[in-house]
Each structure stands twice: as C-alpha cells, then as structure tokens.
Scaffold this motif. Structure first.
Motif, short mmCIF file in Angstrom:
data_model
loop_
_atom_site.label_atom_id
_atom_site.label_comp_id
_atom_site.label_asym_id
_atom_site.label_seq_id
_atom_site.Cartn_x
_atom_site.Cartn_y
_atom_site.Cartn_z
N MET A 194 -11.44 56.24 3.31
CA MET A 194 -12.30 55.74 2.27
C MET A 194 -13.87 55.69 2.71
O MET A 194 -14.55 55.86 1.81
CB MET A 194 -11.75 54.31 1.94
N VAL A 195 -14.02 55.52 3.90
CA VAL A 195 -15.61 55.54 4.32
C VAL A 195 -15.91 57.00 4.15
O VAL A 195 -17.09 57.43 3.82
CB VAL A 195 -15.76 55.21 5.88
N ASP A 196 -15.23 57.88 4.52
CA ASP A 196 -15.37 59.31 4.61
C ASP A 196 -15.72 59.81 3.12
O ASP A 196 -16.37 60.81 2.98
CB ASP A 196 -14.31 60.08 5.12
N ARG A 197 -15.11 59.23 2.14
CA ARG A 197 -15.27 59.46 0.69
C ARG A 197 -16.46 58.85 0.07
O ARG A 197 -16.64 58.99 -1.06
CB ARG A 197 -13.89 59.18 -0.06
N GLY A 198 -17.06 57.70 0.79
CA GLY A 198 -18.04 57.16 0.16
C GLY A 198 -17.93 56.10 -0.57
O GLY A 198 -18.62 55.58 -1.41
N LEU A 199 -16.73 55.48 -0.52
CA LEU A 199 -16.09 54.33 -1.41
C LEU A 199 -16.36 53.15 -0.77
O LEU A 199 -16.88 52.07 -1.53
CB LEU A 199 -14.66 54.43 -1.74
N GLY A 246 -21.96 44.70 9.72
CA GLY A 246 -21.69 44.02 11.09
C GLY A 246 -21.04 44.60 11.91
O GLY A 246 -20.70 45.95 11.77
N GLY A 247 -20.62 44.05 12.94
CA GLY A 247 -19.52 44.90 14.17
C GLY A 247 -18.76 43.84 14.98
O GLY A 247 -18.75 42.67 14.47
N GLY A 248 -17.82 44.38 15.36
CA GLY A 248 -16.93 43.61 16.18
C GLY A 248 -16.01 42.73 15.26
O GLY A 248 -15.71 43.22 14.14
N LYS A 249 -15.76 41.42 15.55
CA LYS A 249 -14.99 40.62 14.98
C LYS A 249 -15.51 40.33 13.42
O LYS A 249 -14.92 39.73 12.74
CB LYS A 249 -14.70 39.15 15.77
N GLY A 250 -16.85 40.31 13.39
CA GLY A 250 -17.51 39.87 12.38
C GLY A 250 -17.81 41.04 11.34
O GLY A 250 -18.45 40.67 10.40
N ARG A 251 -17.24 42.09 11.52
CA ARG A 251 -17.23 43.28 10.39
C ARG A 251 -16.61 43.10 9.29
O ARG A 251 -15.54 42.57 9.21
CB ARG A 251 -16.79 44.47 11.08
N THR A 252 -17.16 43.33 8.15
CA THR A 252 -16.62 43.25 6.95
C THR A 252 -16.78 44.66 6.34
O THR A 252 -17.83 45.30 6.63
CB THR A 252 -17.32 42.16 6.11
N TRP A 253 -16.20 44.60 5.06
CA TRP A 253 -16.30 46.07 4.48
C TRP A 253 -16.54 45.62 2.84
O TRP A 253 -15.89 44.73 2.26
CB TRP A 253 -14.73 46.75 4.36
N HIS A 254 -17.29 46.57 2.28
CA HIS A 254 -17.47 46.44 0.83
C HIS A 254 -17.75 47.79 0.17
O HIS A 254 -17.99 48.79 0.84
CB HIS A 254 -18.55 45.14 0.56
N LEU A 255 -17.71 47.73 -1.06
CA LEU A 255 -17.89 48.96 -1.94
C LEU A 255 -19.14 49.11 -1.76
O LEU A 255 -20.21 48.37 -1.62
CB LEU A 255 -17.37 48.79 -3.40
N THR A 256 -19.56 50.89 -1.78
CA THR A 256 -20.86 51.35 -1.54
C THR A 256 -21.76 51.24 -2.81
O THR A 256 -21.09 50.83 -3.96
CB THR A 256 -20.81 52.88 -1.22
N ALA A 257 -22.94 51.36 -2.80
CA ALA A 257 -23.72 51.47 -3.98
C ALA A 257 -23.46 52.53 -5.05
O ALA A 257 -23.35 52.28 -6.13
CB ALA A 257 -25.41 51.64 -3.55
N ALA A 258 -22.82 53.46 -4.50
CA ALA A 258 -22.65 54.66 -5.27
C ALA A 258 -21.12 54.21 -6.31
O ALA A 258 -21.07 54.56 -7.65
CB ALA A 258 -22.14 55.82 -4.75
N VAL A 276 -26.09 44.57 -4.82
CA VAL A 276 -27.01 44.02 -3.91
C VAL A 276 -26.69 42.43 -3.44
O VAL A 276 -26.69 41.86 -2.25
CB VAL A 276 -28.36 43.45 -4.70
N ARG A 277 -25.81 41.87 -4.50
CA ARG A 277 -25.10 40.45 -4.24
C ARG A 277 -24.20 40.45 -3.13
O ARG A 277 -23.93 39.65 -2.13
CB ARG A 277 -24.55 39.92 -5.18
N VAL A 278 -23.12 41.70 -2.99
CA VAL A 278 -22.33 41.81 -2.23
C VAL A 278 -22.93 42.07 -0.85
O VAL A 278 -22.43 41.81 0.25
CB VAL A 278 -21.23 42.90 -2.74
#
Length: 104
Positions: free
Chosen positions: A1-6, A11-23, A35-37
C-alpha cells in the motif's frame, strides 16, 4: 500500500502510525481531512498548548494529548520542552498529577 501511494507512515518505532496519503484525500475530494489526520507541526502544537493554558489556566498531559492528537509520551515530551528553564510553562505536581501553567 505504501508502494502504491495509498498510505504513509508518521513517526517511528512503537509510536508509528499510518494514514492515507494526500493523493487519496484529493481523490475523495476531502483535502482538508488530510491536514486534520496528518497532524500539526511542532510549532502549531506549542501554540495550541499555550492558547489552552491561557484560556483554562493549566493543562495536563492527557489534555495536551487530546488537544494535539498525540500519544501520552509525545504529549509529555511537548510539555517538558515548554517547561524547560527558559520556557513559557512551569510544571507543578509530580508524575500523573503534573499540571503545567504559565510562568510567572
């Protein structure tokens, strides 16, 4: 999903979170939602905390975490940074009961 730009990481380590891209948000016609996310930068977080203290007299770690959409550890680091020797806030109390107020 990262490779497809989704999705993108924040953040990093244990605090890393994932969210949708601007595209993705552009495709959904919801650019402001990105911007909110995505969150606020450090200067914006500091200003939000200082505005909260000006309005309410003090702030706790939990309130800062809610206000800035941060983890408790991130909120602690933000508040400690603002309460350094030359910072605008001063801490009173200890551990869970620490509250931060404007420096006199």
């Amino acid at each position: 999903m990262v490779d497809r730009g989704l999705v993108e990481a924040r953040g990093g380590g244990k605090g890393r979170t994932w969210h949708l891209t601007a595209a993705v948000y552009r495709e959904l016609r919801e650019p402001a939602a990105y911007v909110r996310v995505h969150g606020f930068d450090q200067a914006q977080q500091e200003q939000m905390v200082l505005s909260y203290v000006a309005a309410h007299g003090q702030i706790t770690r939990g309130e800062a975490a809610d206000l800035c959409s941060l983890s408790p550890d991130q909120a602690s680091r933000l508040l400690r940074r603002l309460a350094r020797d030359d910072g605008p806030l001063v801490a009173s109390g200890s551990r869970r009961w620490t509250a931060y107020t404007h420096r006199a």
